[in-house]
Motif scaffolding. Structure first.
Motif, PDB file in Angstrom:
ATOM      1  N   LYS A   1      -7.050  -1.820 -22.481  1.00 30.65           N
ATOM      2  CA  LYS A   1      -7.392  -0.439 -22.128  1.00 30.65           C
ATOM      3  C   LYS A   1      -6.197   0.211 -21.446  1.00 30.65           C
ATOM      4  N   ARG A   2      -6.208   1.534 -21.401  1.00 34.67           N
ATOM      5  CA  ARG A   2      -5.210   2.283 -20.630  1.00 34.67           C
ATOM      6  C   ARG A   2      -5.877   2.821 -19.373  1.00 34.67           C
ATOM      7  N   ILE A   3      -5.358   2.393 -18.219  1.00 36.44           N
ATOM      8  CA  ILE A   3      -5.933   2.784 -16.930  1.00 36.44           C
ATOM      9  C   ILE A   3      -4.895   3.581 -16.160  1.00 36.44           C
ATOM     10  N   LEU A   4      -5.258   4.776 -15.764  1.00 34.10           N
ATOM     11  CA  LEU A   4      -4.375   5.641 -14.976  1.00 34.10           C
ATOM     12  C   LEU A   4      -4.852   5.626 -13.529  1.00 34.10           C
ATOM     13  N   ILE A   5      -3.986   5.231 -12.615  1.00 35.48           N
ATOM     14  CA  ILE A   5      -4.334   5.146 -11.196  1.00 35.48           C
ATOM     15  C   ILE A   5      -3.717   6.327 -10.451  1.00 35.48           C
ATOM     16  N   ASP A   6      -4.515   7.001  -9.634  1.00 34.31           N
ATOM     17  CA  ASP A   6      -4.061   8.104  -8.778  1.00 34.31           C
ATOM     18  C   ASP A   6      -3.241   9.127  -9.557  1.00 34.31           C
ATOM     19  N   PRO A   7      -3.913   9.927 -10.413  1.00 27.83           N
ATOM     20  CA  PRO A   7      -3.224  10.758 -11.394  1.00 27.83           C
ATOM     21  C   PRO A   7      -2.607  12.052 -10.843  1.00 27.83           C
ATOM     22  N   PHE A   8      -1.830  11.927  -9.785  1.00 25.64           N
ATOM     23  CA  PHE A   8      -0.988  13.038  -9.319  1.00 25.64           C
ATOM     24  C   PHE A   8       0.368  12.856  -9.966  1.00 25.64           C
ATOM     25  N   ILE A   9       0.776  13.849 -10.764  1.00 24.51           N
ATOM     26  CA  ILE A   9       1.971  13.699 -11.592  1.00 24.51           C
ATOM     27  C   ILE A   9       2.933  14.836 -11.248  1.00 24.51           C
ATOM     28  N   PRO A  10       3.859  14.597 -10.298  1.00 24.23           N
ATOM     29  CA  PRO A  10       4.758  15.670  -9.867  1.00 24.23           C
ATOM     30  C   PRO A  10       5.555  16.278 -11.019  1.00 24.23           C
ATOM     31  N   GLU A  11       5.929  15.447 -12.009  1.00 23.74           N
ATOM     32  CA  GLU A  11       6.707  15.947 -13.133  1.00 23.74           C
ATOM     33  C   GLU A  11       5.866  16.777 -14.097  1.00 23.74           C
ATOM     34  N   GLY A  12       4.537  16.662 -13.979  1.00 20.10           N
ATOM     35  CA  GLY A  12       3.651  17.512 -14.760  1.00 20.10           C
ATOM     36  C   GLY A  12       3.377  17.050 -16.177  1.00 20.10           C
ATOM     37  N   THR A  13       3.794  15.844 -16.558  1.00 15.94           N
ATOM     38  CA  THR A  13       3.574  15.383 -17.920  1.00 15.94           C
ATOM     39  C   THR A  13       2.948  13.985 -17.914  1.00 15.94           C
ATOM     40  N   LEU A  14       2.144  13.733 -18.931  1.00 15.83           N
ATOM     41  CA  LEU A  14       1.529  12.428 -19.127  1.00 15.83           C
ATOM     42  C   LEU A  14       1.662  12.106 -20.602  1.00 15.83           C
ATOM     43  N   SER A  15       2.435  11.077 -20.909  1.00 15.01           N
ATOM     44  CA  SER A  15       2.797  10.813 -22.311  1.00 15.01           C
ATOM     45  C   SER A  15       1.654  10.212 -23.114  1.00 15.01           C
ATOM     46  N   LYS A  16       0.731   9.504 -22.464  1.00 17.45           N
ATOM     47  CA  LYS A  16      -0.361   8.842 -23.161  1.00 17.45           C
ATOM     48  C   LYS A  16      -1.682   9.147 -22.480  1.00 17.45           C
ATOM     49  N   GLU A  17      -2.712   9.307 -23.280  1.00 20.67           N
ATOM     50  CA  GLU A  17      -4.035   9.608 -22.737  1.00 20.67           C
ATOM     51  C   GLU A  17      -4.696   8.319 -22.257  1.00 20.67           C
ATOM     52  N   PRO A  18      -5.203   8.308 -21.019  1.00 18.77           N
ATOM     53  CA  PRO A  18      -5.861   7.093 -20.519  1.00 18.77           C
ATOM     54  C   PRO A  18      -7.271   6.951 -21.051  1.00 18.77           C
ATOM     55  N   ASP A  19      -7.742   5.704 -21.047  1.00 21.84           N
ATOM     56  CA  ASP A  19      -9.153   5.459 -21.342  1.00 21.84           C
ATOM     57  C   ASP A  19     -10.015   5.686 -20.107  1.00 21.84           C
ATOM     58  N   MET A  20      -9.456   5.369 -18.939  1.00 19.88           N
ATOM     59  CA  MET A  20     -10.184   5.547 -17.688  1.00 19.88           C
ATOM     60  C   MET A  20      -9.208   5.787 -16.551  1.00 19.88           C
ATOM     61  N   VAL A  21      -9.743   6.236 -15.428  1.00 21.49           N
ATOM     62  CA  VAL A  21      -8.951   6.619 -14.257  1.00 21.49           C
ATOM     63  C   VAL A  21      -9.514   5.894 -13.047  1.00 21.49           C
ATOM     64  N   ALA A  22      -8.636   5.536 -12.117  1.00 26.19           N
ATOM     65  CA  ALA A  22      -9.059   5.002 -10.825  1.00 26.19           C
ATOM     66  C   ALA A  22      -8.391   5.833  -9.737  1.00 26.19           C
ATOM     67  N   VAL A  23      -9.145   6.215  -8.720  1.00 24.95           N
ATOM     68  CA  VAL A  23      -8.624   7.059  -7.637  1.00 24.95           C
ATOM     69  C   VAL A  23      -8.856   6.348  -6.307  1.00 24.95           C
ATOM     70  N   THR A  24      -7.776   6.141  -5.541  1.00 26.19           N
ATOM     71  CA  THR A  24      -7.885   5.397  -4.286  1.00 26.19           C
ATOM     72  C   THR A  24      -8.490   6.221  -3.157  1.00 26.19           C
ATOM     73  N   HIS A  25      -8.224   7.530  -3.142  1.00 21.33           N
ATOM     74  CA  HIS A  25      -8.814   8.383  -2.102  1.00 21.33           C
ATOM     75  C   HIS A  25      -8.660   9.847  -2.489  1.00 21.33           C
ATOM     76  N   ALA A  26      -9.222  10.721  -1.669  1.00 21.29           N
ATOM     77  CA  ALA A  26      -9.452  12.103  -2.080  1.00 21.29           C
ATOM     78  C   ALA A  26      -8.270  13.045  -1.890  1.00 21.29           C
ATOM     79  N   HIS A  27      -7.212  12.631  -1.197  1.00 23.93           N
ATOM     80  CA  HIS A  27      -6.082  13.541  -0.987  1.00 23.93           C
ATOM     81  C   HIS A  27      -5.523  14.036  -2.317  1.00 23.93           C
ATOM     82  N   GLY A  28      -5.063  15.274  -2.314  1.00 24.19           N
ATOM     83  CA  GLY A  28      -4.629  15.913  -3.547  1.00 24.19           C
ATOM     84  C   GLY A  28      -3.507  15.194  -4.264  1.00 24.19           C
ATOM     85  N   ASP A  29      -2.631  14.490  -3.497  1.00 27.93           N
ATOM     86  CA  ASP A  29      -1.531  13.779  -4.143  1.00 27.93           C
ATOM     87  C   ASP A  29      -1.956  12.410  -4.676  1.00 27.93           C
ATOM     88  N   HIS A  30      -3.286  12.204  -4.782  1.00 26.51           N
ATOM     89  CA  HIS A  30      -3.834  10.988  -5.396  1.00 26.51           C
ATOM     90  C   HIS A  30      -4.950  11.351  -6.379  1.00 26.51           C
TER      91      HIS A  30
END
Length: 220
Positions: free
Chosen positions: A17-46
């Motif tokens: 599977k493709r798992i994206l953790i803490d999807p704050f992306i300063p560069e603004g691009t994501l080359s591959k679409e994830p199957d699922m996401v995991a977020v460690t906490h609620a701050h905007g940079d996570h």
């Protein structure tokens, strides 16, 4: 498993599977679409673009319930618990930090901050989230034996390189990848000495990745 540092605290784990953790992306691009996401906490940079992605998202219960109200198919859990989602094992670990949904106004509670041990295809990755050093990282070592430790090193908002050196020893993963540094002026770090010291005094390998760079991790 292929592990890519997208930037800041965001990593893409690619295997069955493709798992994206803490999807704050300063560069603004994501080359591959994830199957699922995991977020460690609620701050905007996570939390980042989790609302826009609307993928199955693993998060602490309060944050998961918030995401569900926004149309995100959330998977709630809590610290100390483990769940398996589409064949991937998530264990939620403590983190010493704060957590709030600033976008919803001052003091909006986002649940406790956390880390994850994510196990897929025989490889376990510990993403510490935003945290200070704490001695129970040794329990994470004893219980879960992670192969990889993703550790914040920026200082100011998390532990810095000196504390992260101790964290690396406590956790005992064979590979350490620093994160959460050099995104903003307050967390600028030069990690040459960090890498040199750990590799000189322990069997641990340190990989200093650039945003977008990947590394292959195989089961032992």
């Amino acid at each position: 498993m292929r592990l890519t540092w997208v930037g800041h605290a965001c990593f893409l784990l690619e295997g069955s599977k493709r798992i994206l953790i803490d999807p704050f992306i300063p560069e603004g691009t994501l080359s591959k679409e994830p199957d699922m996401v995991a977020v460690t906490h609620a701050h905007g940079d996570h939390l980042g673009i989790a609302l826009q992605l609307k993928k199955k998202t693993v998060a602490i219960a309060e944050l998961a319930h918030y995401l569900a109200t926004k149309g995100v198919p959330a998977e709630p859990m809590n610290i100390g618990g483990s769940i398996t989602v589409d064949g991937v094992r998530f264990t939620m670990t403590p983190a010493l930090h704060s957590s709030g949904l600033d976008s919803e106004g001052a003091g909006f509670y986002g649940g406790a901050p956390a880390g994850f041990v994510i196990t897929m295809d025989g490889v376990s990755v510990y993403h510490a989230g935003d945290t200070a050093l704490f001695s129970d990282m040794q329990i994470i070592r004893d219980l879960y034996r992670p192969d990889v430790a993703l550790l914040p090193v920026g200082g100011c908002y998390t532990m810095g390189p000196e504390e992260a050196m101790i964290a690396a020893r406590y956790i005992g993963a064979r590979l350490v990848i620093p994160m959460h540094y050099n995104t903003f002026p307050a967390i600028q770090q030069n990690l040459d000495e960090f890498k040199k010291t750990i590799e000189r005094t322990t069997p641990i390998r340190v990989a200093l990745l650039s945003p977008g760079e990947s590394i292959e991790v195989n089961p032992e």
